[in-house]
Every structure is written in C-alpha cells, then in structure tokens.
Write an enzyme that holds these catalytic residues in place. Sequence first.
Site, PDB file in Angstrom:
ATOM      1  N   HIS A 166      -3.895 -13.135   9.209  1.00  0.00           N
ATOM      2  CA  HIS A 166      -3.851 -11.704   9.524  1.00  0.00           C
ATOM      3  C   HIS A 166      -5.149 -11.280  10.192  1.00  0.00           C
ATOM      4  O   HIS A 166      -6.197 -11.892   9.960  1.00  0.00           O
ATOM      5  CB  HIS A 166      -3.691 -10.890   8.233  1.00  0.00           C
ATOM      6  CG  HIS A 166      -2.524 -11.291   7.394  1.00  0.00           C
ATOM      7  ND1 HIS A 166      -2.541 -12.412   6.600  1.00  0.00           N
ATOM      8  CD2 HIS A 166      -1.297 -10.732   7.247  1.00  0.00           C
ATOM      9  CE1 HIS A 166      -1.373 -12.524   5.986  1.00  0.00           C
ATOM     10  NE2 HIS A 166      -0.604 -11.527   6.360  1.00  0.00           N
ATOM     11  N   MET A 222       1.053  -5.208   7.276  1.00  0.00           N
ATOM     12  CA  MET A 222      -0.184  -5.576   7.989  1.00  0.00           C
ATOM     13  C   MET A 222       0.012  -6.793   8.882  1.00  0.00           C
ATOM     14  O   MET A 222      -0.956  -7.479   9.208  1.00  0.00           O
ATOM     15  CB  MET A 222      -1.290  -5.859   6.971  1.00  0.00           C
ATOM     16  CG  MET A 222      -1.549  -4.727   5.998  1.00  0.00           C
ATOM     17  SD  MET A 222      -2.725  -5.218   4.718  1.00  0.00           S
ATOM     18  CE  MET A 222      -2.507  -3.882   3.539  1.00  0.00           C
ATOM     19  N   SER A 223       1.249  -7.066   9.259  1.00  0.00           N
ATOM     20  CA  SER A 223       1.482  -8.300  10.031  1.00  0.00           C
ATOM     21  C   SER A 223       2.584  -8.105  11.057  1.00  0.00           C
ATOM     22  O   SER A 223       2.843  -6.983  11.505  1.00  0.00           O
ATOM     23  CB  SER A 223       1.859  -9.424   9.062  1.00  0.00           C
ATOM     24  OG  SER A 223       3.117  -9.164   8.466  1.00  0.00           O
ATOM     25  N   TYR A 264      -6.954  -8.821   9.405  1.00  0.00           N
ATOM     26  CA  TYR A 264      -7.959  -8.358   8.436  1.00  0.00           C
ATOM     27  C   TYR A 264      -8.803  -9.499   7.875  1.00  0.00           C
ATOM     28  O   TYR A 264      -9.825  -9.272   7.251  1.00  0.00           O
ATOM     29  CB  TYR A 264      -7.307  -7.546   7.295  1.00  0.00           C
ATOM     30  CG  TYR A 264      -6.261  -8.282   6.483  1.00  0.00           C
ATOM     31  CD1 TYR A 264      -6.613  -9.284   5.588  1.00  0.00           C
ATOM     32  CD2 TYR A 264      -4.923  -7.942   6.600  1.00  0.00           C
ATOM     33  CE1 TYR A 264      -5.665  -9.954   4.845  1.00  0.00           C
ATOM     34  CE2 TYR A 264      -3.950  -8.605   5.858  1.00  0.00           C
ATOM     35  CZ  TYR A 264      -4.330  -9.611   4.986  1.00  0.00           C
ATOM     36  OH  TYR A 264      -3.382 -10.269   4.259  1.00  0.00           O
ATOM     37  N   GLU A 265      -8.355 -10.742   8.103  1.00  0.00           N
ATOM     38  CA  GLU A 265      -9.166 -11.880   7.651  1.00  0.00           C
ATOM     39  C   GLU A 265     -10.340 -12.121   8.597  1.00  0.00           C
ATOM     40  O   GLU A 265     -11.200 -12.955   8.319  1.00  0.00           O
ATOM     41  CB  GLU A 265      -8.297 -13.139   7.555  1.00  0.00           C
ATOM     42  CG  GLU A 265      -7.241 -13.034   6.466  1.00  0.00           C
ATOM     43  CD  GLU A 265      -6.269 -14.206   6.486  1.00  0.00           C
ATOM     44  OE1 GLU A 265      -6.689 -15.307   6.105  1.00  0.00           O
ATOM     45  OE2 GLU A 265      -5.111 -14.011   6.892  1.00  0.00           O
ATOM     46  N   HIS A 313      -1.026 -17.440   0.649  1.00  0.00           N
ATOM     47  CA  HIS A 313      -0.750 -17.660   2.073  1.00  0.00           C
ATOM     48  C   HIS A 313      -1.166 -19.061   2.515  1.00  0.00           C
ATOM     49  O   HIS A 313      -1.663 -19.240   3.610  1.00  0.00           O
ATOM     50  CB  HIS A 313      -1.494 -16.631   2.935  1.00  0.00           C
ATOM     51  CG  HIS A 313      -0.889 -15.265   2.921  1.00  0.00           C
ATOM     52  ND1 HIS A 313       0.198 -14.926   3.681  1.00  0.00           N
ATOM     53  CD2 HIS A 313      -1.215 -14.151   2.233  1.00  0.00           C
ATOM     54  CE1 HIS A 313       0.510 -13.659   3.465  1.00  0.00           C
ATOM     55  NE2 HIS A 313      -0.324 -13.166   2.590  1.00  0.00           N
ATOM     56  N   ALA A 356       6.396  -8.774   3.650  1.00  0.00           N
ATOM     57  CA  ALA A 356       6.530  -7.818   2.551  1.00  0.00           C
ATOM     58  C   ALA A 356       5.981  -6.499   3.076  1.00  0.00           C
ATOM     59  O   ALA A 356       4.999  -6.493   3.816  1.00  0.00           O
ATOM     60  CB  ALA A 356       5.720  -8.285   1.348  1.00  0.00           C
ATOM     61  N   SER A 374       4.543 -12.935   2.454  1.00  0.00           N
ATOM     62  CA  SER A 374       4.052 -12.997   1.069  1.00  0.00           C
ATOM     63  C   SER A 374       5.146 -13.280   0.053  1.00  0.00           C
ATOM     64  O   SER A 374       6.126 -12.550  -0.034  1.00  0.00           O
ATOM     65  CB  SER A 374       3.432 -11.654   0.660  1.00  0.00           C
ATOM     66  OG  SER A 374       2.461 -11.266   1.576  1.00  0.00           O
ATOM     67  N   HIS A 434      -1.825  -6.209  -4.854  1.00  0.00           N
ATOM     68  CA  HIS A 434      -1.341  -7.453  -4.246  1.00  0.00           C
ATOM     69  C   HIS A 434      -0.400  -8.177  -5.204  1.00  0.00           C
ATOM     70  O   HIS A 434       0.589  -8.787  -4.787  1.00  0.00           O
ATOM     71  CB  HIS A 434      -2.553  -8.336  -3.880  1.00  0.00           C
ATOM     72  CG  HIS A 434      -2.192  -9.588  -3.134  1.00  0.00           C
ATOM     73  ND1 HIS A 434      -1.446  -9.574  -1.974  1.00  0.00           N
ATOM     74  CD2 HIS A 434      -2.471 -10.896  -3.377  1.00  0.00           C
ATOM     75  CE1 HIS A 434      -1.285 -10.826  -1.533  1.00  0.00           C
ATOM     76  NE2 HIS A 434      -1.895 -11.640  -2.375  1.00  0.00           N
ATOM     77  N   ASN A 437       7.344  -2.607  -2.448  1.00  0.00           N
ATOM     78  CA  ASN A 437       6.836  -1.450  -3.202  1.00  0.00           C
ATOM     79  C   ASN A 437       7.118  -0.197  -2.394  1.00  0.00           C
ATOM     80  O   ASN A 437       7.355  -0.274  -1.194  1.00  0.00           O
ATOM     81  CB  ASN A 437       5.316  -1.599  -3.410  1.00  0.00           C
ATOM     82  CG  ASN A 437       4.588  -1.741  -2.080  1.00  0.00           C
ATOM     83  OD1 ASN A 437       4.570  -2.835  -1.482  1.00  0.00           O
ATOM     84  ND2 ASN A 437       4.018  -0.651  -1.591  1.00  0.00           N
TER      85      ASN A 437
HETATM   86  N1  HPA Z   1       1.250  -1.203   2.790  1.00  0.00           N
HETATM   87  C1  HPA Z   1       0.799  -2.150   3.639  1.00  0.00           C
HETATM   88  N2  HPA Z   1       1.133  -3.419   3.538  1.00  0.00           N
HETATM   89  C2  HPA Z   1       1.976  -3.780   2.548  1.00  0.00           C
HETATM   90  C3  HPA Z   1       2.478  -2.851   1.636  1.00  0.00           C
HETATM   91  C4  HPA Z   1       2.081  -1.484   1.756  1.00  0.00           C
HETATM   92  O1  HPA Z   1       2.494  -0.596   0.986  1.00  0.00           O
HETATM   93  N3  HPA Z   1       3.276  -3.538   0.781  1.00  0.00           N
HETATM   94  C5  HPA Z   1       3.262  -4.844   1.180  1.00  0.00           C
HETATM   95  N4  HPA Z   1       2.468  -4.986   2.248  1.00  0.00           N
END
Ligand code: HPA
Length: 281
Positions: free
Chosen positions: A84, A212-213, A86-87, A62, A114, A31, A248, A236
């Site tokens: 991903h 998530m990847s 989740y898609e 993406h 990320a 990302s 996001h 974050n």
């Molecule tokens: N959690 C899950 N996936 C993420 C996060 C998070 O805090 N930040 C960026 N991708």
Amino acid sequence: MPDTRSQVEEAVAFIRGRSDKQVRIGLVLGSGLSPLVEALADADKFPTQDIPHWPRSTVEGHKGEILLGTLAGVSVAVLKGRVHAYEGYDLGEVTFPVRVLARLGIRALVLTNAAGGINRDFGAGDLMIIADHLNLQCASPLRGPNVKEWGPRFPDMSEVYDAKLRTLAKELALLQEIEVHEGVYASMPGPQYETPAEVRMLKILGADAVGMSTVPEAIVARHMSLKVLGFSVISNLAAGIADHPLSHEEVMEAGARMGPMFSAYLQSLLPRIDQTLETSA
Ligand code: HPA
C-alpha cells in the site's frame, strides 16, 4: 527515475525461469481473504521477497506470495498480500505486481479488499461489487514517462470495472443467495482510518465504501487493457456510522469470517469469467 519496464521484465523473467504455467486470470487478495490459496491446485509459489524489484509488504496479515496454479479449473495467478502507499511506496511500486501479472499473460484481474461501509444500507459482513471508484490517493500510478507498449498516455476510465463481469457477479450472487451490493469505492491514502467528517465528505462525493487500496491497481490494469472486476468485503461500518472505534483486528476478523463464503463464491465465478475471455478473444 528507475526503468520500471526493465524491472518488470526482470521480475517476469525470474518467475518464467521457474514456472511455465500459463495464467488467464489474476486475483489480488485483500486483508484476511488469503484462505482462498488453500484451494489452489498444484501451484508454483514464489515468496515475493525473492522476486527482483518486488516491493516488500510491511503489514501484518499481508505476507507476500505469488502463486501460479489452477482454481476451479481455471489457470490463475494469485497475489497474496499487496503493498500500500501508506507503507511508503509510490504508486508505481504499489502497482508493480499488477504490471508483472499482466506480462505473465493474464487477461482479467479480480481485485478484492476489505472496506468500511458508508452506504447506510450496508452492514458489516456484506459484499459490494465495485461499480466505479474515486481516486483520492492524490496521485496517479501512471505519473511519469508512459510506456507505450503497455498502454496509452491518457487511458480512458469510463468503465474501469467491466459491466459484463459485474452482471455475471450479480447473477451468481443471486443464485447463491449471497447478499451483494454494487457501489462506488473511495480509495484514501491512510494509514489512519477516516474521521466522521471525512466519511460525511466521502458520502457527499458519492462513495458507498472506503478503503486504502485497489484503485491504483485498477488504473494500471486498465492502462494495460485488462478486464477488471472488484469486490469490497464490508468489514466494518465507516467511522461515525459505527458505534465503536475502528481497529485492524476488526477488519482482519471480518475477512476471516467471510473468507470461506467469499472463496467459494469466487471459485464458482472464475470459470464464468474465463468463458467471457474466450468469447471476446
Ligand atoms: N476505512 C478505510 N479502510 C478500511 C476500512 C475503513 O473503514 N475498513 C477496512 N479498510
């Protein structure tokens, strides 16, 4: 069940029918990290939607493209935009691009993402070299018939992230005065971010960062005997550690902010990775 092997070969034949560029290292950009592609010299570009059997990305930020070109003098294949689970894809589809990259000839794969920081020493904007992972996708990309030309039925996972490449990455970060951590990445199914209780659970399990990847791709890369190096851009602090809700937008902004520094760092690292491939050939 689809014949994944022939689907991969069809995708490779499509690309090879249009580009004869040799590639040694693959890069998967997470990302907000796609500006790196601007540094690519004379690249052959393929929108992934044109490639047979390639899963289509549905997430903003993406956009799928594969580029074969030269970066810092090294022949690379760059994947801009990944898909991903989740898609709605199964992990075989999620890792289809890595199979294609391997069949195009890469020997090492650099995975970037990320991630949310769980380790209290981490701050937003830090970089983490992935030392190991927790596969919490509750599935394996290797489920189903094994293609023995690709790799063994029961591949070893004791050193998914190559120790020598990690040392190189740390040395170079130190030289460039880049704040870098090393830690365990937990891969969650998403798409919702974690609850604070889930983040506490992940901490107990030994995770330093969550996303998530990456993990399915790393498993498939090791299945095909590629050397793997992984980076998490800590976009974050994870839920319950951060003092505000996650979004996001925040993740994309952090990627964009860190993009230039991370791109320059990766470019300086690529020739060093390439040298290790030479000596171990
Ligand atoms: N959690 C899950 N996936 C993420 C996060 C998070 O805090 N930040 C960026 N991708």
